[in-house]
Design an enzyme around this catalytic site. Structure first.
Site, PDB file in Angstrom:
ATOM      1  N   GLU A 464       1.015  -1.064  -0.179  1.00 33.36           N
ATOM      2  CA  GLU A 464       0.006  -0.006  -0.049  1.00 33.36           C
ATOM      3  C   GLU A 464       0.778   1.345  -0.123  1.00 33.36           C
ATOM      4  O   GLU A 464       0.409   2.195  -0.592  1.00 33.36           O
ATOM      5  CB  GLU A 464      -0.821  -0.044   1.341  1.00 33.36           C
ATOM      6  CG  GLU A 464      -2.196  -0.938   1.081  1.00 33.36           C
ATOM      7  CD  GLU A 464      -1.694  -2.476   1.294  1.00 33.36           C
ATOM      8  OE1 GLU A 464      -0.724  -2.786   1.762  1.00 33.36           O
ATOM      9  OE2 GLU A 464      -2.691  -3.090   0.792  1.00 33.36           O
ATOM     10  N   HIS A 534     -12.404  -6.621   7.585  1.00 32.94           N
ATOM     11  CA  HIS A 534     -13.041  -6.286   6.360  1.00 32.94           C
ATOM     12  C   HIS A 534     -14.296  -5.202   6.739  1.00 32.94           C
ATOM     13  O   HIS A 534     -15.318  -5.327   6.084  1.00 32.94           O
ATOM     14  CB  HIS A 534     -13.628  -7.279   5.490  1.00 32.94           C
ATOM     15  CG  HIS A 534     -12.260  -8.247   5.093  1.00 32.94           C
ATOM     16  ND1 HIS A 534     -11.962  -9.223   5.705  1.00 32.94           N
ATOM     17  CD2 HIS A 534     -11.745  -8.242   3.927  1.00 32.94           C
ATOM     18  CE1 HIS A 534     -10.733  -9.546   5.112  1.00 32.94           C
ATOM     19  NE2 HIS A 534     -10.762  -9.096   3.730  1.00 32.94           N
TER      20      HIS A 534
END
Ligand SMILES: Cc1ncc(C[n+]2csc(CCOP(=O)(O)OP(=O)(O)O)c2C)c(N)n1
Ligand SMILES: [Mg+2]
Length: 734
Positions: A464, A534
C-alpha cells in the site's frame, strides 16, 4: 586566481589528473568545502541559539558532488535527503537559500519558514520537497520516473486544459531524464526501500538510487540494520539494475560511478544503485554526541578518511593548487557562508496570518461553484464499462456510477492513471481474448484496462505504501493518479505516506509542490461476516490531517458527482466508498452524464423535518432514514436528516441552519463512538450553537470495539436503525 565555477552537468574541458580537468578538480573541492563551511557556520549559529536545528552533510560531500555533477538540474529530478547539502549546492541551491531556511525566514525558498534546515526544495532545479521521514522519498522518485516516461510516450497528455487541475500545472519532461534519490544505509531497513526497488526494477525505470553509507543510523551501526553489513550484497539480484559500490570519499570515483549509472538510466536499460562508503566526522546532528557510543579509535579512523582533507591533499600533491591558493579559496568560501548568514538575519519573518496558506489549493477551490455543474441526463451516452449495465435513465448502483465516472474522466483526461491491487482486468493481457477480466475485487475498475490500455490501468505490487508513494511522485509531475487501496482495513501501511507526504506536499513547500492524487478506498461494515479486517471505519483519523480532503458519499449519484470533483480538483482526496452501499437498492440513480460534478462541503438535506436534526453520512444515511420514517409513523417526530457527503470540508452552514430550526441534534456515524467524527461536530455545535439548543447534543456510533465475525455480534456492535430511533425518541422527550 581564477576559480572554475561551472554548474552541475556541464561538460568538463581539459583533461588531466586521472581524467578530471584541473578546473573540474577545483570546482569539486570548492563545492565540497563550501558545503562543510555552511555546515560549520550553521553549527556556530545553533550554538549561539540563532537557529533552531542543525544537521550536517559532513563526510558525504564527495559522494554527493559526484552525483550532482553527473546529472542536470532543471532537467533531471531530485529526491534527496537531509544530508544532501553538497548535492544541492552543486545543483544550484545557494548558501543564501540554505541560511534563509536555517533562520526560518519568510523568504526561505524551500518552505517559507515551515521546514527545518536541509529539507530541500527547488522548483527551477527540480528538487522535489522532502520531509524528515527517512525513505519516503524513494517511492516519489519512482512515481516521478513513471510520469516522465508516460509524458514522453504521450506528449499530448502534457497539454494544459481549462476547468480542472491541469490549468495550474506546467508539465516538463525529457525522454532521457533520470530521477535521483538518496538515503542513508540505516534507512534501507524501511520496507519502502524494498518497495521502491521492486517497482523500479520491474518497470525498468530510470531511477538512480544512492545509498550514503556512513555506517551509522544515529547510534545504530550498519550491521544491526543490514544483515551481513553490506546493502550491495543484499540487493544484487534485482533485475535490470546497474550496480556500483564505491569509495564515497573519493569524488572522482563517485563522479565516474554516477556517470555510468546515469548513462544506464538514460539509455532506458533500467535503474541504477550506487552504494557509497563515506564517513560521518560530526555526530548525527547537533542533538547527538557520538562520543557516547563510538570508540575513539573508530572516530579517529573515520577522520583519516575525511573526503575534504583527502581532496585538499590531492590538489596539493598534484600541483593543482598551492597552499596559498587553497587558503585564499577557503577564506573566500568562508566569507560566502558568513555573509549568507548575515543576510538571512535581515530577512523578513513569516507572517503568522500566513500559516493557513497552501493547506489546500488556492487556485482551484474544491468547494467552489466551478464544480456545481448541471445534471445532464443523457440517455445512451457513454459512461459504462463492464460493470455499467443499462445506460441512460435506468437506475444504476453506486458501483456502476463510480465505474462510469472513471471511464468518463479517463476519456476526458489523458493524465489519469489507475492502479492498485487487482484493479486491472488482467495483467497478462493475452488472457483478455478469452476471459472477462477482474477489474477490482469489487469490480469498480472493470473494463478500464480494456478500454485505456495497460499503460494507464495496471496492477501494483501488494504494497500500500508503494501505491500511495508512487502516486505522490506521479502527481508532483502533473499527472492525476486515481489509485485504489483494496480495503480501508489495509490502508495502514500507506499511512506514513498519506500523513507525512501526500497531505503535506503543498503546505510544507509553501505552495511550490502539490500532490493532488485520489485514493479510492472501500470502507465499512454491515457485511454479515466482514469481521475485524473487512469492516473497519476510521474516517476521523484522516479528517484529522490538514491538507487531505475526505469524501464519503451515501448514494450512487453523489458518488458519481463527488468522484468527478475529486479527480478534477487540485487537492489530494481520500474517497471513501462504503462497500455495503456499492450495490444497494437504496440510492440508485440514472447516469447523470459526463460533466456532472458536486462541489465539496455541500451537505444535502435528504429528509426535511422540524423536531430533530440528524447529521450523518455514508451507510448510516439509509439507516437514519429508516429510523426517521419510524419516528414519524410511531411517534409523530419529524427528523431532518443531513447527509454531509464530504467530511473535510464539511458543511457547517447546513448543520447550523438545520439546528437553528430544530434546536435538537444527533450526530450519527458507523465508526466507534469515542474519538469518532461526531465528537468534533458535537463539540462545535455545543460551542457555537449552545443558545439555540433545547437539549444536549447526542451522538450515535458503534461500540468501542472492532467488528466481530459472528452476525449476532456484528449487529450489536454497529449502530442499527433501532439504535438511532431510540436516540431520536429519547432526545425528543428530553
Ligand atoms: C521513518 C523515520 N524513522 C525515524 C526517524 C528518526 N531518524 C532520523 S535520522 C535517523 C537515522 C538515519 O540513519 P541513516 O539512514 O543511516 O542516515 P544518516 O543519518 O546516517 O545519513 C533516524 C532514526 C526518521 N526521521 N524517520
Ligand atoms: Mg547512516
Amino acid at each position: 586566481m581564477e576559480l572554475a565555477v561551472s554548474s552541475a552537468g556541464e561538460p568538463e574541458t581539459a583533461v588531466a589528473s586521472g581524467g578530471l580537468s584541473p578546473q573540474r578538480m577545483v570546482e569539486i573541492y570548492r563545492l565540497m568545502f563550501l558545503s562543510r563551511r555552511v555546515d560549520d557556520r550553521e553549527i556556530l549559529l545553533k550554538r549561539q541559539q540563532k537557529i533552531y536545528f542543525q544537521i550536517s552533510g559532513a563526510g558525504h560531500e564527495a559522494l554527493q558532488v559526484g552525483a550532482a555533477l553527473a546529472m542536470r538540474p532543471g532537467y533531471d529530478w531530485f529526491f534527496p535527503y537531509y544530508r544532501d547539502r553538497a548535492l544541492c549546492l552543486a545543483l544550484g541551491v545557494t548558501p543564501a537559500d540554505m541560511m534563509l531556511q536555517a533562520v526560518g525566514a519568510a523568504t526561505d525558498p524551500a518552505s517559507g519558514g515551515r521546514q527545518m534546515p536541509t529539507h530541500w526544495s527547488s522548483r527551477p532545479l527540480h528538487i522535489v520537497s522532502t520531509s524528515s521521514s527517512t525513505t519516503t522519498q524513494l517511492l516519489h522518485a519512482v512515481g516521478c520516473a513513471e510520469a516522465g516516461r508516460y509524458f514522453s510516450r504521450h506528449p499530448e497528455a502534457a497539454a494544459k486544459a481549462e476547468g480542472d487541475y491541469r490549468e495550474f500545472h506546467d508539465v516538463e519532461f525529457h525522454g532521457d531524464e533520470v530521477a535521483f534519490t538518496s538515503l542513508g544505509e540505516g534507512s534501507t531497513s524501511q520496507g519502502e526501500f524494498w518497495e521502491a526497488l521492486n517497482t523500479a526494477s520491474n518497470q525498468k525505470l530510470p531511477v538512480v538510487f544512492c545509498v550514503e553509507d556512513n555506517e551509522y543510523a544515529i547510534s545504530v551501526p550498519v550491521e544491526v540494520n543490514t544483515p551481513g553489513g553490506n546493502i550491495s550484497k543484499l540487493v544484487a539480484n534485482f533485475p535490470n539494475f546497474h550496480f556500483a559500490e564505491v569509495d564515497g570519499t573519493d569524488p572522482e570515483v563517485c563522479l565516474r560511478a554516477f556517470e555510468a549509472a546515469v548513462a544506464h538510466c538514460r539509455a532506458g536499460l533500467g535503474p541504477a544503485f550506487v552504494h557509497g562508503h563515506c564517513v560521518r566526522p560530526y555526530s548525527h546532528s547537533l542533538s547527538d554526541d557520538d562520543r557516547g557510543y563510538r570508540s575513539t579509535a573508530e572516530r579517529e579512523a573515520d577522520a583519516m578518511r575525511d573526503p575534504l582533507a583527502k581532496m585538499q591533499m590531492r590538489l596539493l600533491r598534484e600541483g593543482i593548487l598551492t597552499a596559498d591558493e587553497i587558503n585564499t579559496l577557503e577564506q573566500q568560501l568562508d566569507r560566502e557562508a558568513a555573509e549568507a548568514a548575515e543576510r538571512a538575519f535581515e530577512a523578513p519573518l513569516p507572517k503568522v496570518a500566513a500559516i493557513t496558506e497552501h493547506v489546500y489549493s488556492e487556485d482551484l477551490d474544491a468547494t467552489s461553484s466551478v464544480f456545481a455543474t448541471e445534471q445532464v441526463l443523457a440517455p445512451g451516452s457513454p459512461g459504462g464499462g463492464k460493470a455499467g449495465g443499462d445506460k441512460g435513465s435506468a437506475p444504476r448502483t453506486m458501483a456502476d456510477l463510480i465505474n462510469a465516472c472513471l471511464h468518463d474522466e479517463m476519456r476526458r483526461d489523458p493524465r489519469i492513471v489507475v492502479y492498485g491491487e487487482d484493479v486491472a482486468d488482467a495483467s497478462r493481457e493475452q488472457a483478455l481474448a478469452e476471459v472477462k477480466g477482474k477489474g477490482g475485487v469489487f469490480k469498480l475498475t472493470a473494463g478500464l484496462q480494456t478500454e485505456f490500455g495497460s499503460e494507464r490501468v495496471f496492477n501494483s505490487p501488494l504494497a500500500e505504501a508503494n501505491i500511495v508513494g508512487r502516486a505522490i511522485g506521479y502527481a508532483t509531475r502533473g499527472m492525476k493518479p486515481v489509485v485504489e487501496i483494496q480495503f480501508f482495513d489495509y490502508i495502514w501501511p500507506a499511512m506514513h505516506q498519506i500523513h507525512n507526504e501526500l497531505a503535506l506536499m503543498r503546505w510544507r513547500s509553501n505552495g511550490t509542490w502539490v500532490s493532488p492524487a485520489v485514493l479510492r478506498v472501500p470502507i465499512g461494515g454491515y457485511l454479515t461476516g466482514g469481521a475485524i479486517y473487512h469492516s473497519q471505519s476510521g474516517e476521523s483519523i484522516f479528517t484529522h490531517i490538514p491538507g487531505l480532503r475526505v469524501v464519503f458519499p451515501s448514494n450512487a449519484l453523489d458518488a458519481n458527482g463527488l468522484l468527478r470533483t475529486a479527480i478534477r480538483c487540485d487537492d489530494p482526496v481520500l474517497f471513501l466508498e462504503h462497500k455495503r452501499l456499492y450495490r444497494e437498492t437504496y440510492g440508485r440513480a440514472s447516469y447523470p452524464g459526463p460533466e456532472f460534478a458536486i462541489p465539496f462541503g455541500k451537505a444535502k438535506i435528504v429528509r426535511p423535518g422540524t423536531h430533530i436534526t440528524l447529521v450523518t453520512y455514508g451507510a448510516i444515511v439509509p439507516r437514519a432514514l429508516q429510523a426517521a420514517q419510524r419516528a414519524q409513523r410511531l411517534h409523530g417526530i419529524e427528523v431532518e436528516v443531513v447527509d454531509l457527503r464530504t467530511l473535510n470540508p464539511y458543511d457547517w452552514e447546513a448543520i447550523a441552519t438545520s439546528i437553528r430550526k430544530t434546536s435538537r441534534v444527533i450526530v450519527a456515524h458507523e465508526d466507534m463512538l469515542s474519538w469518532g467524527y461526531g465528537a468534533e461536530i458535537a463539540a462545535r455545535i455545543a460551542d457555537e450553537l449552545f443558545e439555540t439548543l433545547d437539549a444536549p447534543v447526542r451522538r450515535v456510533g458503534s461500540m468501542d470495539t472492532f467488528v466481530a465475525y459472528q452476525p449476532v455480534l456484528e449487529e450489536a456492535i454497529l449502530p442499527q436503525p433501532a439504535t438511532i430511533l431510540k436516540a431520536i425518541v429519547d432526545l425528543k422527550a428530553y
